[in-house]
Design a protein around this motif. Structure first.
Motif, PDB file in Angstrom:
ATOM      1  N   SER A  47     -19.549   5.922   0.139  1.00  0.00           N
ATOM      2  CA  SER A  47     -19.880   4.509   0.358  1.00  0.00           C
ATOM      3  C   SER A  47     -19.241   3.562  -0.652  1.00  0.00           C
ATOM      4  CB  SER A  47     -21.396   4.319   0.342  1.00  0.00           C
ATOM      5  OG  SER A  47     -21.915   4.693  -0.920  1.00  0.00           O
ATOM      6  N   SER A  48     -18.707   4.075  -1.750  1.00  0.00           N
ATOM      7  CA  SER A  48     -18.180   3.201  -2.803  1.00  0.00           C
ATOM      8  C   SER A  48     -16.737   2.730  -2.560  1.00  0.00           C
ATOM      9  CB  SER A  48     -18.256   3.913  -4.152  1.00  0.00           C
ATOM     10  OG  SER A  48     -17.459   5.083  -4.125  1.00  0.00           O
ATOM     11  N   VAL A  49     -16.078   3.230  -1.532  1.00  0.00           N
ATOM     12  CA  VAL A  49     -14.692   2.815  -1.260  1.00  0.00           C
ATOM     13  C   VAL A  49     -14.710   1.416  -0.660  1.00  0.00           C
ATOM     14  CG1 VAL A  49     -12.607   3.317   0.082  1.00  0.00           C
ATOM     15  CG2 VAL A  49     -13.911   5.187  -0.956  1.00  0.00           C
ATOM     16  N   ASN A  50     -13.835   0.534  -1.167  1.00  0.00           N
ATOM     17  CA  ASN A  50     -13.824  -0.834  -0.650  1.00  0.00           C
ATOM     18  C   ASN A  50     -12.578  -1.091   0.206  1.00  0.00           C
ATOM     19  OD1 ASN A  50     -11.659  -1.621  -2.390  1.00  0.00           O
ATOM     20  ND2 ASN A  50     -13.138  -1.892  -4.044  1.00  0.00           N
ATOM     21  N   ALA A  51     -12.573  -2.224   0.888  1.00  0.00           N
ATOM     22  CA  ALA A  51     -11.509  -2.563   1.829  1.00  0.00           C
ATOM     23  C   ALA A  51     -10.154  -2.668   1.137  1.00  0.00           C
ATOM     24  CB  ALA A  51     -11.839  -3.861   2.558  1.00  0.00           C
ATOM     25  N   SER A  52     -10.114  -3.252  -0.058  1.00  0.00           N
ATOM     26  CA  SER A  52      -8.817  -3.404  -0.727  1.00  0.00           C
ATOM     27  C   SER A  52      -8.200  -2.042  -1.065  1.00  0.00           C
ATOM     28  CB  SER A  52      -8.946  -4.277  -1.976  1.00  0.00           C
ATOM     29  OG  SER A  52      -9.787  -3.677  -2.925  1.00  0.00           O
ATOM     30  N   THR A  53      -9.032  -1.058  -1.385  1.00  0.00           N
ATOM     31  CA  THR A  53      -8.530   0.291  -1.648  1.00  0.00           C
ATOM     32  C   THR A  53      -7.903   0.869  -0.389  1.00  0.00           C
ATOM     33  OG1 THR A  53     -10.164   0.688  -3.379  1.00  0.00           O
ATOM     34  CG2 THR A  53      -9.182   2.643  -2.346  1.00  0.00           C
ATOM     35  N   VAL A  54      -8.547   0.656   0.744  1.00  0.00           N
ATOM     36  CA  VAL A  54      -8.014   1.163   2.013  1.00  0.00           C
ATOM     37  C   VAL A  54      -6.683   0.502   2.327  1.00  0.00           C
ATOM     38  CG1 VAL A  54      -8.379   1.252   4.514  1.00  0.00           C
ATOM     39  CG2 VAL A  54     -10.242   1.868   2.955  1.00  0.00           C
ATOM     40  N   TYR A  55      -6.611  -0.820   2.234  1.00  0.00           N
ATOM     41  CA  TYR A  55      -5.363  -1.529   2.535  1.00  0.00           C
ATOM     42  C   TYR A  55      -4.236  -1.101   1.607  1.00  0.00           C
ATOM     43  CZ  TYR A  55      -7.198  -4.742   6.050  1.00  0.00           C
ATOM     44  OH  TYR A  55      -7.712  -5.282   7.206  1.00  0.00           O
ATOM     45  N   ARG A  56      -4.504  -1.030   0.303  1.00  0.00           N
ATOM     46  CA  ARG A  56      -3.468  -0.619  -0.653  1.00  0.00           C
ATOM     47  C   ARG A  56      -3.018   0.810  -0.397  1.00  0.00           C
ATOM     48  NH1 ARG A  56      -6.903  -2.910  -4.410  1.00  0.00           N
ATOM     49  NH2 ARG A  56      -7.365  -0.859  -5.262  1.00  0.00           N
ATOM     50  N   THR A  57      -3.970   1.683  -0.126  1.00  0.00           N
ATOM     51  CA  THR A  57      -3.640   3.088   0.104  1.00  0.00           C
ATOM     52  C   THR A  57      -2.841   3.257   1.391  1.00  0.00           C
ATOM     53  OG1 THR A  57      -5.586   3.811  -1.116  1.00  0.00           O
ATOM     54  CG2 THR A  57      -4.604   5.405   0.406  1.00  0.00           C
ATOM     55  N   LEU A  58      -3.193   2.527   2.434  1.00  0.00           N
ATOM     56  CA  LEU A  58      -2.416   2.609   3.672  1.00  0.00           C
ATOM     57  C   LEU A  58      -0.971   2.177   3.430  1.00  0.00           C
ATOM     58  CD1 LEU A  58      -5.043   1.336   6.262  1.00  0.00           C
ATOM     59  CD2 LEU A  58      -4.100   3.667   6.094  1.00  0.00           C
ATOM     60  N   GLU A  59      -0.778   1.149   2.615  1.00  0.00           N
ATOM     61  CA  GLU A  59       0.583   0.714   2.274  1.00  0.00           C
ATOM     62  C   GLU A  59       1.335   1.820   1.533  1.00  0.00           C
ATOM     63  OE1 GLU A  59       0.614  -3.000   0.165  1.00  0.00           O
ATOM     64  OE2 GLU A  59      -0.466  -4.033   1.760  1.00  0.00           O
ATOM     65  N   VAL A  60       0.678   2.451   0.565  1.00  0.00           N
ATOM     66  CA  VAL A  60       1.303   3.531  -0.200  1.00  0.00           C
ATOM     67  C   VAL A  60       1.634   4.702   0.722  1.00  0.00           C
ATOM     68  CG1 VAL A  60       0.875   5.312  -1.960  1.00  0.00           C
ATOM     69  CG2 VAL A  60       0.283   2.917  -2.422  1.00  0.00           C
ATOM     70  N   LEU A  61       0.695   5.075   1.581  1.00  0.00           N
ATOM     71  CA  LEU A  61       0.921   6.193   2.489  1.00  0.00           C
ATOM     72  C   LEU A  61       2.062   5.904   3.458  1.00  0.00           C
ATOM     73  CD1 LEU A  61      -2.784   7.187   3.276  1.00  0.00           C
ATOM     74  CD2 LEU A  61      -1.167   8.373   1.757  1.00  0.00           C
ATOM     75  N   GLU A  62       2.195   4.639   3.849  1.00  0.00           N
ATOM     76  CA  GLU A  62       3.301   4.277   4.735  1.00  0.00           C
ATOM     77  C   GLU A  62       4.633   4.338   3.976  1.00  0.00           C
ATOM     78  OE1 GLU A  62       4.209   1.466   8.483  1.00  0.00           O
ATOM     79  OE2 GLU A  62       2.926   0.578   6.932  1.00  0.00           O
ATOM     80  N   GLU A  63       4.646   3.851   2.744  1.00  0.00           N
ATOM     81  CA  GLU A  63       5.859   3.925   1.927  1.00  0.00           C
ATOM     82  C   GLU A  63       6.287   5.374   1.700  1.00  0.00           C
ATOM     83  OE1 GLU A  63       5.017   1.753  -1.657  1.00  0.00           O
ATOM     84  OE2 GLU A  63       4.808  -0.143  -0.568  1.00  0.00           O
ATOM     85  N   LEU A  64       5.326   6.270   1.616  1.00  0.00           N
ATOM     86  CA  LEU A  64       5.612   7.693   1.421  1.00  0.00           C
ATOM     87  C   LEU A  64       6.017   8.386   2.715  1.00  0.00           C
ATOM     88  CD1 LEU A  64       2.656   8.643  -0.959  1.00  0.00           C
ATOM     89  CD2 LEU A  64       5.061   8.295  -1.576  1.00  0.00           C
TER      90      LEU A  64
END
Length: 143
Positions: A47-64
């Motif tokens: 429950s502690s994961v926030n929206a900005s973490t998801v957005y940033r991580t999706l960007e990183v995963l896409e770059e990878l």
């Protein structure tokens, strides 16, 4: 996938975090998902994961190169895993169903554009229309 994820992150000087692993797993489990849908899936576990973490991580995963996105609506992009084969998205404007088709379906268009020097990103391609089920309902209601 965590070994591949860890290796790709290390190549970029990044580390494998539980959040990154959960977000990638959520994209893979959901198939086609918006960042908000990924967030809901991840929050069902942590429950502690926030929206900005998801957005940033999706960007990183896409770059990878582990996920990619397409626009299946006029809202947020929809992400899917690159573990899936490349496909074209057909989106019903009525029920919002998404059907995946092999790239060969649009091969004549891709070839024509390639002849003009344009390289099509087939995995980013979304075609909008009305699915067979919705069209059948229209015919049924007109009789």
């Amino acid at each position: 996938m965590s070994d591949d994820l860890a290796a790709r992150l290390r190549e970029q000087g990044l580390r494998l975090t539980p959040q990154r692993e959960l977000i990638l797993r959520a994209v893979e489990d959901l198939g086609h998902a918006t960042p908000d849908e990924v967030l809901a899936q991840v929050r069902s576990q942590v429950s502690s994961v926030n929206a900005s973490t998801v957005y940033r991580t999706l960007e990183v995963l896409e770059e990878l190169g582990l996920v990619r996105h397409t626009h299946l609506s006029d809202r947020a992009p929809t992400y899917h895993s690159n573990r899936e084969h490349e496909h074209v998205h057909a989106v019903c404007r009525r029920c919002r169903a998404v059907t995946s088709y092999e790239p060969e379906v649009v091969a004549p268009v891709v070839e024509r554009l390639a002849a003009d020097g344009f390289a099509v990103d087939v995995g980013h391609l979304a075609i909008f229309g009305v699915c067979g089920d919705c069209a059948a309902k229209d015919v049924g209601s007109a009789t």
